[in-house]
Design a protein around this motif. Structure first.
Motif, PDB file in Angstrom:
ATOM      1  N   THR A  95       0.852  -1.180   0.000  1.00  0.00           N
ATOM      2  CA  THR A  95       0.000   0.000   0.000  1.00  0.00           C
ATOM      3  C   THR A  95       0.894   1.239   0.000  1.00  0.00           C
ATOM      4  O   THR A  95       2.105   1.150   0.207  1.00  0.00           O
ATOM      5  CB  THR A  95      -0.918   0.039   1.235  1.00  0.00           C
ATOM      6  OG1 THR A  95      -0.081   0.038   2.401  1.00  0.00           O
ATOM      7  CG2 THR A  95      -1.842  -1.164   1.276  1.00  0.00           C
ATOM      8  N   GLY A  96       0.270   2.401  -0.250  1.00  0.00           N
ATOM      9  CA  GLY A  96       1.046   3.636  -0.278  1.00  0.00           C
ATOM     10  C   GLY A  96       0.651   4.496  -1.454  1.00  0.00           C
ATOM     11  O   GLY A  96      -0.512   4.478  -1.885  1.00  0.00           O
ATOM     12  N   TRP A  97       1.596   5.247  -1.996  1.00  0.00           N
ATOM     13  CA  TRP A  97       1.279   6.139  -3.112  1.00  0.00           C
ATOM     14  C   TRP A  97       2.531   6.446  -3.936  1.00  0.00           C
ATOM     15  O   TRP A  97       3.660   6.201  -3.501  1.00  0.00           O
ATOM     16  CB  TRP A  97       0.648   7.447  -2.634  1.00  0.00           C
ATOM     17  CG  TRP A  97       1.295   8.065  -1.427  1.00  0.00           C
ATOM     18  CD1 TRP A  97       0.861   7.990  -0.137  1.00  0.00           C
ATOM     19  CD2 TRP A  97       2.499   8.856  -1.399  1.00  0.00           C
ATOM     20  NE1 TRP A  97       1.707   8.669   0.697  1.00  0.00           N
ATOM     21  CE2 TRP A  97       2.712   9.211  -0.050  1.00  0.00           C
ATOM     22  CE3 TRP A  97       3.401   9.288  -2.358  1.00  0.00           C
ATOM     23  CZ2 TRP A  97       3.815   9.991   0.353  1.00  0.00           C
ATOM     24  CZ3 TRP A  97       4.489  10.063  -1.964  1.00  0.00           C
ATOM     25  CH2 TRP A  97       4.683  10.404  -0.613  1.00  0.00           C
ATOM     26  N   VAL A  98       2.300   6.997  -5.131  1.00  0.00           N
ATOM     27  CA  VAL A  98       3.397   7.459  -5.978  1.00  0.00           C
ATOM     28  C   VAL A  98       2.995   8.810  -6.532  1.00  0.00           C
ATOM     29  O   VAL A  98       1.822   9.055  -6.799  1.00  0.00           O
ATOM     30  CB  VAL A  98       3.698   6.463  -7.121  1.00  0.00           C
ATOM     31  CG1 VAL A  98       2.471   6.167  -7.959  1.00  0.00           C
ATOM     32  CG2 VAL A  98       4.824   6.985  -8.029  1.00  0.00           C
ATOM     33  N   LEU A  99       3.938   9.723  -6.670  1.00  0.00           N
ATOM     34  CA  LEU A  99       3.630  10.997  -7.337  1.00  0.00           C
ATOM     35  C   LEU A  99       4.857  11.570  -8.046  1.00  0.00           C
ATOM     36  O   LEU A  99       5.989  11.234  -7.715  1.00  0.00           O
ATOM     37  CB  LEU A  99       3.026  12.011  -6.357  1.00  0.00           C
ATOM     38  CG  LEU A  99       3.822  12.532  -5.168  1.00  0.00           C
ATOM     39  CD1 LEU A  99       4.819  13.610  -5.555  1.00  0.00           C
ATOM     40  CD2 LEU A  99       2.822  13.133  -4.171  1.00  0.00           C
ATOM     41  N   ASN A 100       4.566  12.391  -9.046  1.00  0.00           N
ATOM     42  CA  ASN A 100       5.627  13.101  -9.746  1.00  0.00           C
ATOM     43  C   ASN A 100       6.009  14.314  -8.921  1.00  0.00           C
ATOM     44  O   ASN A 100       5.177  15.165  -8.645  1.00  0.00           O
ATOM     45  CB  ASN A 100       5.143  13.593 -11.122  1.00  0.00           C
ATOM     46  CG  ASN A 100       5.248  12.509 -12.170  1.00  0.00           C
ATOM     47  OD1 ASN A 100       5.914  11.493 -11.960  1.00  0.00           O
ATOM     48  ND2 ASN A 100       4.593  12.730 -13.288  1.00  0.00           N
ATOM     49  N   ALA A 101       7.267  14.388  -8.502  1.00  0.00           N
ATOM     50  CA  ALA A 101       7.721  15.537  -7.734  1.00  0.00           C
ATOM     51  C   ALA A 101       8.695  16.333  -8.596  1.00  0.00           C
ATOM     52  O   ALA A 101       9.011  15.945  -9.707  1.00  0.00           O
ATOM     53  CB  ALA A 101       8.400  15.073  -6.463  1.00  0.00           C
ATOM     54  N   GLU A 102       9.152  17.445  -8.040  1.00  0.00           N
ATOM     55  CA  GLU A 102       9.981  18.329  -8.845  1.00  0.00           C
ATOM     56  C   GLU A 102      11.238  17.624  -9.362  1.00  0.00           C
ATOM     57  O   GLU A 102      11.665  17.827 -10.473  1.00  0.00           O
ATOM     58  CB  GLU A 102      10.363  19.567  -8.032  1.00  0.00           C
ATOM     59  CG  GLU A 102      11.201  20.507  -8.862  1.00  0.00           C
ATOM     60  CD  GLU A 102      11.106  21.935  -8.371  1.00  0.00           C
ATOM     61  OE1 GLU A 102      11.960  22.706  -8.781  1.00  0.00           O
ATOM     62  OE2 GLU A 102      10.184  22.271  -7.604  1.00  0.00           O
ATOM     63  N   GLU A 103      11.816  16.782  -8.518  1.00  0.00           N
ATOM     64  CA  GLU A 103      13.070  16.175  -8.951  1.00  0.00           C
ATOM     65  C   GLU A 103      12.965  14.704  -9.286  1.00  0.00           C
ATOM     66  O   GLU A 103      13.917  13.953  -9.128  1.00  0.00           O
ATOM     67  CB  GLU A 103      14.130  16.388  -7.878  1.00  0.00           C
ATOM     68  CG  GLU A 103      14.653  17.801  -7.927  1.00  0.00           C
ATOM     69  CD  GLU A 103      15.811  18.002  -6.982  1.00  0.00           C
ATOM     70  OE1 GLU A 103      16.676  17.128  -6.920  1.00  0.00           O
ATOM     71  OE2 GLU A 103      15.812  19.029  -6.302  1.00  0.00           O
ATOM     72  N   GLY A 104      11.791  14.275  -9.714  1.00  0.00           N
ATOM     73  CA  GLY A 104      11.664  12.879 -10.093  1.00  0.00           C
ATOM     74  C   GLY A 104      10.374  12.289  -9.571  1.00  0.00           C
ATOM     75  O   GLY A 104       9.355  12.965  -9.514  1.00  0.00           O
ATOM     76  N   VAL A 105      10.419  11.018  -9.174  1.00  0.00           N
ATOM     77  CA  VAL A 105       9.223  10.337  -8.708  1.00  0.00           C
ATOM     78  C   VAL A 105       9.408   9.971  -7.240  1.00  0.00           C
ATOM     79  O   VAL A 105      10.470   9.491  -6.847  1.00  0.00           O
ATOM     80  CB  VAL A 105       8.969   9.068  -9.561  1.00  0.00           C
ATOM     81  CG1 VAL A 105       7.959   8.157  -8.890  1.00  0.00           C
ATOM     82  CG2 VAL A 105       8.492   9.462 -10.952  1.00  0.00           C
TER      83      VAL A 105
END
Ligand code: ZN
Ligand code: FE
Length: 752
Positions: free
Chosen positions: A32-42
């Motif tokens: 479980t958890g999450w993923v997101l696009n951040a400024e310096e990558g994933v």
């Protein structure tokens, strides 16, 4: 027992199907958890059993999406908080424009399977794509990357596409150019008095190609002109219509097996051919294909990378097609439909036109599996605008490159984005393309002119320089051409402090003293700057850079210094009268410029060996000479002594001329000349590195595209000396903008 961790992935990980991949992987391991696009990558947050977390990280590293390029993975243990499911989170606060824009990607295996599956709803659909493949840079109008800011904005998704687009488990989750035959753009074939669409259009285009016709085909970054490469009448017809006399044509082979029938492929070649960038790969020709690449032992071959190209081969197109840029010689490639119809109407018998607009012109890239690893000759589709280096500068910086083979580099938050190949600025349309590329990069990355550092070549008459001086940037710096070549290699490696011996050899560049340089040795580093410590013995160049067009004209300045020369008007030389005129100009010292150009030295050798006509494309005489030497066995080198900080070309050229009078085979002479050049270079390098206590030599500049020369240098230099060459940007002037950016950044850093 639940564990938790956070994972940060940097590199090219956005717009390449990374988040859906992470989503599927997390599901596979019940995390479980999450993923997101951040400024310096994933950024990823995970909870689950610790062995599953470890497996997740292992798979993430081992089998990322084909188009992703992971620079670093950072894993940190966290406290589990009891997350119940795994989700793809919307990025907060909009993605910053420094996020790396993915280059365009070749059709992936999954999409290819669907393309040829009669049961699939995208069967035979030329615009099929997913998060692992398809257009990126060529459809992006602005950042952040989402559909409303791409050239797909005018097609709204139907229910099926919408469902796929919203489903995190789907390969097309947030695939911005997603489309299908029901809701997306299509292709049509336009020919005299008739317009066809769908499979009929493809079949008709194939029929034209099989019958020796020339078809203009809209690709990812522009139009190609295609014809059957094995039909010499079609190839000749294309040369005539395109005003392209001798420059090699690129080929597209239907598949790897077809490519293997025309070129000898090593595993390095095959890896490059099949890579997601799908560049044109130069490889040794098995036999000459008439008219395709005259006086060349290599052919440039690529594999199909768009669904449309795959459809054409599947429908029976000739297995080896000429696929050359849609333009007349030396113009930039046509990429807008109206412009293509206008400019290519006399060239093509039909137009295969796709409805999806192309956001910007991007040509095919050209690479070679070189002596020192992959070497890029033209950096464009599949590579641009990937970041190639991280520079230690906070302010935005724009480096405008050189006038030949121009590229520009924009540095934002330290990341150096190198543009696609723009071309030779002396041609007006290329100059416009240059200005457009600058505007495009500046607006895409939302850079403000007030804060911008602008770097240009030291040549006051370069068009890139004069244009740069009209731009409203805050700070402007000039960088000498040959130092920029050396810095381009060091920038690729992030070697800012490393002291090296730099050998910068090319055709032309403006020297500190106003002379035409091109055979230079430097000692120094990017941080400390480079001091010129040696060079080719100067010659006189009648007519300056114009002499590059006519090898005998360049020869006059070199040969005029040699006393015991045989008569060059008689056999076997037969120098035409412009040689005499050029000699006169040199003697009277009018319109004559001192030069240390190794490119012109190669031209002189080519002239002595029979290349006495005008060249029809840049670097032709040197390529001709390399090709000639290729068929020779090993021979003794001609003398090219290094003394008094100069390499003396007189014994080298005299030995060549005398052997020619003696009737020695021209291939052997060409080989002995190039071995002589390699020996001279290595003598100079060994002497200078030991005198300055250096352990690394950097080779850059167009001359180092010569593979024979590189192979000789590699065998001659002691293994204790490291040899660094370009990999991410070209050794030719296409790499200049990166070198300018690096040196320019340190000029600013030094002052602050
Ligand atoms: Zn795909
Ligand atoms: Fe250069």
């Amino acid at each position: 027992m639940a564990s938790a961790c956070s994972v940060r992935v940097r590199g090219v990980v956005q717009g390449v199907g990374f988040r859906p991949f992470v989503y599927r992987l997390a599901h596979a391991y019940h995390l479980t958890g999450w993923v997101l696009n951040a400024e310096e990558g994933v950024e990823i947050r995970l909870e689950g059993r610790s062995e599953d977390l470890a497996s997740f990280v292992r798979d993430l590293e081992a089998q990322p999406p084909a188009a992703a390029c992971i620079a670093a993975i950072e894993v940190k243990p966290e406290e589990p908080v009891g997350l119940l499911q795994f989700e793809i989170r919307e990025s907060g606060q909009g993605e910053a424009p420094t996020v790396r824009i993915s280059p365009d990607l070749a059709l992936c295996d999954d999409c290819r399977r669907e393309l040829f599956d009669p049961g699939d709803r995208r069967y035979h659909y030329p615009y099929i794509n997913c998060t692992n493949c398809g257009p990126r840079y060529t459809v992006i109008l602005a950042l952040p990357y989402d559909r409303a800011r791409t050239t797909m904005k005018d097609w709204s998704l139907d229910r099926d596409c919408e469902t796929e687009y919203r489903d995190p488990g789907n390969r097309r989750f947030h695939a911005e150019p997603i489309a299908c035959p029901a809701c997306g753009p299509g292709y049509r074939l336009e020919l005299a008095g008739e317009t066809l669409s769908g499979d009929v259009a493809i079949r008709r285009a194939v029929e034209l190609l099989r019958n020796g016709g020339i078809v203009a085909i809209k690709g990812l970054g522009g139009y190609h002109l295609a014809c059957d490469a094995l039909s010499s009448s079609a190839v000749n017809q294309l040369r005539e219509r395109k005003y392209r006399k001798e420059k090699p044509f690129a080929l597209m082979a239907g598949d790897l097996a077809a490519a293997r029938r025309i070129v000898r492929l090593s595993s390095a070649h095959e890896e490059l051919l099949a890579s997601v960038a799908r560049p044109i790969v130069l490889a040794p020709a098995i036999e000459e294909i008439p008219g395709v690449a005259p006086d060349n032992h290599e052919l440039g071959v690529m594999l199909p990378y768009t669904p449309l190209q795959c459809l054409l081969f599947d429908a029976g197109a000739p297995l080896i097609l000429v696929m050359t840029s849609g333009n007349r010689s030396s113009e930039p490639i046509a990429y807008e439909d109206e412009d293509a119809r206008l400019r290519l109407s006399g060239l093509a018998d039909a137009f295969l036109v796709g409805e999806r607009p192309i956001a910007r012109r991007v040509e095919d890239s050209v690479v070679r599996a070189g002596t020192f690893g992959p070497a890029i000759l033209r950096r464009a589709r599949g590579y641009a605008p990937g970041a190639v280096a991280t520079l230690p500068i906070d302010r935005p910086l724009l480096a405008v490159g050189a006038d030949l083979k121009n590229t520009v580099t924009l540095v934002v938050k330290g990341q150096a984005f190198v543009s696609q190949h723009v071309g030779d600025l002396e041609h007006y349309p290329a100059l416009l393309a240059f200005q457009q590329t600058i505007q495009d990069l500046i607006s895409m990355y939302e850079v403000s002119w007030d804060d911008l550092v602008l770097v240009h070549d030291a040549h006051p008459q370069y068009l890139s320089t004069t244009h740069a001086l009209t731009l409203p940037a805050a700070d402007k710096r000039a960088v000498q051409h040959h130092r920029a070549h050396i810095a381009s290699v060091l920038a690729e490696r992030g070697a800012w402090e490393k002291p090296v011996l730099g050998v910068s050899w090319d055709g032309t560049g403006y020297g500190d003293d106003g002379a035409i340089w091109g055979g230079e040795f430097f000692v120094g580093s990017i941080r400390e700057g480079f001091e010129r410590v040696a060079h080719l013995r100067p010659a006189a160049l009648p007519g300056g850079d114009r002499a590059a067009l006519y090898p005998v004209q360049a020869a006059a300045g070199f040969l005029g210094q040699i006393d015991q020369l045989p008569s060059l008007h008689q056999a076997p030389f037969h120098f035409p009268s412009p040689y005499q005129d050029a000699l006169q100009i040199v003697r009277r010292n009018v319109r004559t410029f001192p030069t240390t150009s190794v490119g012109r030295l190669f031209d002189t050798a080519a002239a002595l060996l029979g290349f006495t006509r005008q060249i029809t494309f840049e670097g032709q005489a040197a390529m001709w000479l390399e090709h000639l030497a290729h068929s020779s066995a090993d021979v003794q080198p001609y003398p090219f002594p290094f003394h008094g900080r100069q390499l003396d070309f007189r014994p080298l050229l005299l030995a060549l001329a005398l052997d020619r009078v003696r009737g020695r085979a021209t291939s052997e002479i060409a080989r002995a000349f190039q071995r002589g050049v390699a020996h001279g270079l290595c003598d100079a390098v060994t002497g200078l590195t030991s005198a300055h206590g250096l352990d690394t030599v950097v080779l850059s500049g167009g001359v180092f595209q010569n593979q024979l020369l590189l192979a000789d240098i590699q065998s001659l230099l002691p293994p204790s000396l490291a040899i660094w060459t370009n990999h991410a940007v070209p050794a030719n002037d296409g790499g200049i903008s990166l070198g300018q950016a690096a040196l320019g950044a340190f000029m600013i850093v030094a002052i602050v």
